[in-house]
Design an enzyme around this catalytic site. Structure first.
Site, short mmCIF file in Angstrom:
data_model
loop_
_atom_site.label_atom_id
_atom_site.label_comp_id
_atom_site.label_asym_id
_atom_site.label_seq_id
_atom_site.Cartn_x
_atom_site.Cartn_y
_atom_site.Cartn_z
N LYS A 245 38.73 5.72 -2.36
CA LYS A 245 39.55 6.10 -1.22
C LYS A 245 39.58 4.95 -0.21
O LYS A 245 38.57 4.62 0.39
CB LYS A 245 39.02 7.34 -0.52
CG LYS A 245 40.06 7.84 0.50
CD LYS A 245 39.48 8.74 1.56
CE LYS A 245 39.02 8.00 2.78
NZ LYS A 245 40.09 7.36 3.56
N GLY B 47 31.15 1.63 5.85
CA GLY B 47 31.79 2.13 7.06
C GLY B 47 30.78 2.30 8.17
O GLY B 47 29.76 1.60 8.20
N SER B 48 31.04 3.24 9.04
CA SER B 48 30.19 3.39 10.22
C SER B 48 28.85 4.05 9.87
O SER B 48 28.76 4.83 8.92
CB SER B 48 30.92 4.24 11.26
OG SER B 48 31.17 5.52 10.73
N GLU C 277 27.48 6.30 11.56
CA GLU C 277 27.62 7.74 11.81
C GLU C 277 28.07 8.49 10.54
O GLU C 277 27.47 9.48 10.14
CB GLU C 277 28.66 7.88 12.92
CG GLU C 277 28.82 9.24 13.47
CD GLU C 277 30.07 9.29 14.35
OE1 GLU C 277 30.63 8.23 14.71
OE2 GLU C 277 30.50 10.41 14.65
N GLY D 18 27.99 7.26 7.49
CA GLY D 18 26.97 7.01 6.47
C GLY D 18 25.85 8.04 6.56
O GLY D 18 25.36 8.54 5.53
N GLU E 16 26.60 0.83 3.02
CA GLU E 16 26.70 -0.45 3.72
C GLU E 16 27.32 -0.13 5.08
O GLU E 16 28.49 0.19 5.16
CB GLU E 16 27.55 -1.40 2.89
CG GLU E 16 27.22 -2.84 3.15
CD GLU E 16 28.13 -3.41 4.19
OE1 GLU E 16 27.75 -3.32 5.39
OE2 GLU E 16 29.18 -3.92 3.83
N CYS F 292 31.20 -6.19 9.74
CA CYS F 292 29.92 -5.49 9.94
C CYS F 292 28.78 -6.45 10.20
O CYS F 292 27.84 -6.14 10.93
CB CYS F 292 29.62 -4.61 8.74
SG CYS F 292 29.85 -5.45 7.18
N GLU G 38 27.49 -1.44 18.17
CA GLU G 38 28.46 -2.25 17.43
C GLU G 38 29.82 -2.09 18.10
O GLU G 38 30.33 -0.97 18.20
CB GLU G 38 28.51 -1.76 15.98
CG GLU G 38 29.40 -2.61 15.11
CD GLU G 38 29.39 -2.17 13.64
OE1 GLU G 38 29.53 -0.96 13.39
OE2 GLU G 38 29.25 -3.04 12.77
P1 NDP Z 1 34.43 5.32 9.29
O1 NDP Z 1 33.02 5.17 8.87
O2 NDP Z 1 34.90 6.60 9.86
O3 NDP Z 1 35.39 5.00 8.05
C1 NDP Z 1 35.02 4.36 6.85
C2 NDP Z 1 35.65 5.07 5.66
O4 NDP Z 1 35.07 6.37 5.50
C3 NDP Z 1 37.14 5.32 5.79
O5 NDP Z 1 37.75 5.24 4.53
C4 NDP Z 1 37.17 6.73 6.33
O6 NDP Z 1 38.39 7.36 6.12
C5 NDP Z 1 36.07 7.38 5.53
N1 NDP Z 1 35.48 8.58 6.11
C6 NDP Z 1 35.54 9.03 7.39
N2 NDP Z 1 34.84 10.18 7.52
C7 NDP Z 1 34.31 10.46 6.31
C8 NDP Z 1 33.47 11.49 5.80
N3 NDP Z 1 33.03 12.47 6.58
N4 NDP Z 1 33.11 11.46 4.50
C9 NDP Z 1 33.53 10.46 3.70
N5 NDP Z 1 34.33 9.46 4.12
C10 NDP Z 1 34.71 9.44 5.40
O7 NDP Z 1 34.77 4.15 10.26
P2 NDP Z 1 35.98 4.11 11.31
O8 NDP Z 1 37.14 3.57 10.62
O9 NDP Z 1 36.16 5.41 12.01
O10 NDP Z 1 35.41 3.09 12.36
C11 NDP Z 1 34.52 3.54 13.36
C12 NDP Z 1 33.51 2.49 13.66
O11 NDP Z 1 32.73 2.23 12.50
C13 NDP Z 1 34.06 1.15 14.02
O12 NDP Z 1 34.35 1.07 15.36
C14 NDP Z 1 32.95 0.23 13.62
O13 NDP Z 1 32.02 0.14 14.66
C15 NDP Z 1 32.33 0.90 12.45
N6 NDP Z 1 32.75 0.35 11.16
C16 NDP Z 1 31.87 -0.38 10.47
C17 NDP Z 1 32.24 -0.93 9.27
C18 NDP Z 1 31.30 -1.74 8.50
O14 NDP Z 1 31.70 -2.41 7.56
N7 NDP Z 1 30.04 -1.72 8.81
C19 NDP Z 1 33.57 -0.76 8.72
C20 NDP Z 1 34.42 0.09 9.51
C21 NDP Z 1 34.00 0.61 10.68
P3 NDP Z 1 39.57 7.17 7.21
O15 NDP Z 1 39.73 5.73 7.49
O16 NDP Z 1 40.72 7.69 6.49
O17 NDP Z 1 39.12 7.94 8.40
#
Ligand code: NDP
Length: 475
Positions: A181, A233-234, A236, A238, A255, A289, A386
């Site tokens: 996804k 991703g975030s 939170e 994770g 990650e 990240c 972050e």
């Molecule tokens: P998220 O962690 O929400 O998104 C990462 C991925 O997870 C996206 O594909 C998202 O879908 C999906 N997702 C969201 N909620 C769930 C869930 N409950 N279960 C499974 N998958 C889910 O990051 P955000 O895009 O909201 O960014 C928020 C903050 O996270 C940023 O401001 C940044 O600080 C941090 N971040 C860190 C990253 C890293 O590489 N360390 C990468 C991205 C963000 P969708 O996009 O469709 O919501």
């Protein structure tokens, strides 16, 4: 400063469809629900396409397709799987310009970065893991390492196609099948990748792409047919995933976020360090990240370094991401821009001093100028949280021990940088920094042969290199 004539990359090379379905079992299919969402160009707010929103039933269909493909794919000799991966890598190289333009349109990153960093690394990942597919018995995981089954993979929006490559290449090399996804705001290169799978004649069901939002990601990671979850991703989200998978048989790699320290000692080559600081935090608008978002500079050189840094930042060009002269592109979404603004305002309110170079901001789209905060204390939110944007927090230190202590004073542990001419000091510091990656006299360098991953709240598991195979094998 030089004046540059515009040098825009042509967007005619990409063919964006008005609307996309889901890629399941080697076919484009319509989602069961009516809901769709629009993906926009963050530099112009122009709608690029409508994308399907996969619900639970669609995710189920994709997982079933992956499960059906697994026996065939996993039983295939590694050398045969490698042929598909090499083919995908070569198609990516052939279509690199198109994919770079598409990535820049959907993400907002400068074309110079998508063309010269993202796409070469995407192809390199597929080439690298193609090489492992027939050598798994020699990877150090026993004589006959077995794949896990169906991998459910969820990726973010900062390096859309590169994160896809980090996830899909090792999974496939090891004999797993995949449901991926992409992030809601950047689905287009993953959908182009679906076409590449067809072009490569990849057997149906080996790769499935489902688009949607967080709920789609949640449906995927919680699906009982998924054997392995890989998430970037975030912290939170994770945490949510770790909680929901606890006690299940699913294997998990996370990650997550970071708040890396980039440490400059007084003997460091200043001009190189300035370039490294710029690359560390302003590359990809700071949507990285492992970004070097906390600059720790030795007090004796702080004034000189800051002066040189500000001079350099005055030469950065912000604007049209498709222009080959652009250094800083658009912020990926209105939500991310709001978050960067909120944290920057908190920085000022808490007493740090804010500085940005004079920098014209386009009228439309989401933009944030390169920003430096000085006078930052460890307790400030901008030193702890972050920001995921082009914002640098500067702190000083007097002794190497103080530098290491401040660098490690964070809940994260993804990366760090050390700038010094002395090898002994570099090794001394690197061995004490609690970070998965420590760069020395450079920053934000990636290579498919090198493992990447975090400690503490930055997650667990490694991606890349031989270590990256482990996450996809029953060892
Ligand atoms: P998220 O962690 O929400 O998104 C990462 C991925 O997870 C996206 O594909 C998202 O879908 C999906 N997702 C969201 N909620 C769930 C869930 N409950 N279960 C499974 N998958 C889910 O990051 P955000 O895009 O909201 O960014 C928020 C903050 O996270 C940023 O401001 C940044 O600080 C941090 N971040 C860190 C990253 C890293 O590489 N360390 C990468 C991205 C963000 P969708 O996009 O469709 O919501």
């Amino acid at each position: 400063m030089f004046e540059y004539a515009p040098a825009p990359e042509s967007r005619d090379i990409v063919d964006i469809r008005p609307s996309y379905g889901l890629f399941i079992n080697g076919e484009w299919v319509e989602p069961q629900g009516e809901e769709r969402h629009k993906t926009v160009n963050p530099a112009t707010e122009e709608v690029l396409a409508e994308v399907a929103w996969a619900g639970e039933a669609d995710v189920d269909r994709a997982v079933q397709a992956a499960a059906k493909a697994f026996p065939v794919w996993s039983a295939m000799p590694g050398a045969e799987r490698a042929k598909y991966l090499f083919r995908i890598a070569r198609i990516i190289q052939e279509r690199a310009r198109e994919l770079a333009v598409l990535e820049t349109l959907d993400n907002g990153k400068p074309i110079r970065e998508s063309r010269d960093v993202d796409l070469p690394l995407v192809a390199a990942h597929f080439f690298y893991y193609a090489g492992w597919a027939d050598k798994l018995s020699y990877a150090g995981f026993g004589p006959d390492p077995r794949p896990l089954g169906v991998a459910g993979q969820v990726i973010p929006w900062n390096f859309p196609l590169l994160m896809l490559a980090w996830k899909i290449a090792p999974a496939l090399a090891c004999g797993n099948t995949v449901v991926l996804k992409p992030a809601e705001t950047t689905p287009l290169t993953a959908l182009a990748f679906a076409d590449i799978c067809r072009q490569a004649d990849l057997p149906p069901g080996v790769v499935n792409i489902v688009t949607g939002a967080g709920e789609t990601g949640a449906a995927l990671v919680n699906h009982p047919g998924v054997d392995k979850v890989a998430f970037t991703g975030s912290t939170e989200v994770g945490r949510l995933i770790a909680r929901s998978l606890a006690g299940t048989r699913k294997k998990l790699t996370l990650e997550l976020g970071g708040k890396a320290a980039n440490i400059v000692f007084e003997d460091a080559p200043l001009d190189q360090a300035v370039e490294g600081i710029v690359n560390g935090i302003f590359f990809n608008q700071g949507h990285v990240c492992c970004a070097g978002s906390r600059l720790l500079v030795q007090e004796s050189i702080a004034a000189d370094l800051l002066e040189a840094l500000k001079r350099r930042l005055g030469t950065l060009r912000l604007g049209d991401p498709l222009d080959k002269n652009t250094d800083i592109g658009a912020i990926n979404s209105a939500e991310q821009l709001a978050k960067i603004r909120e944290l920057s305002e908190a920085g000022e309110a808490e007493g740090a001093e804010r500085w940005s170079p004079a920098c014209p901001i386009p009228d439309r789209g989401y933009w944030f100028p390169p920003t430096v905060f000085t006078g930052v204390a460890q307790s400030h939110r901008i030193a702890r949280e972050e920001i995921f944007g082009p914002v640098l927090s500067v702190l000083t230190f007097r002794t190497p021990a103080e530098a290491v202590e401040k660098a490690n004073n964070t809940p994260y542990g993804l990366s760090a940088g050390v700038w010094t001419e002395k090898g002994s000091l570099m090794l001394w510091a690197a061995s004490r920094l609690r970070a998965g990656v420590v760069w020395s006299n450079t920053f934000n360098r990636f290579d498919p042969t090198s493992p990447f991953g975090g400690y503490k709240e930055s997650g667990y598991g490694r991606e890349g290199g031989r270590h990256g195979l482990e996450a996809y094998l029953a060892v």
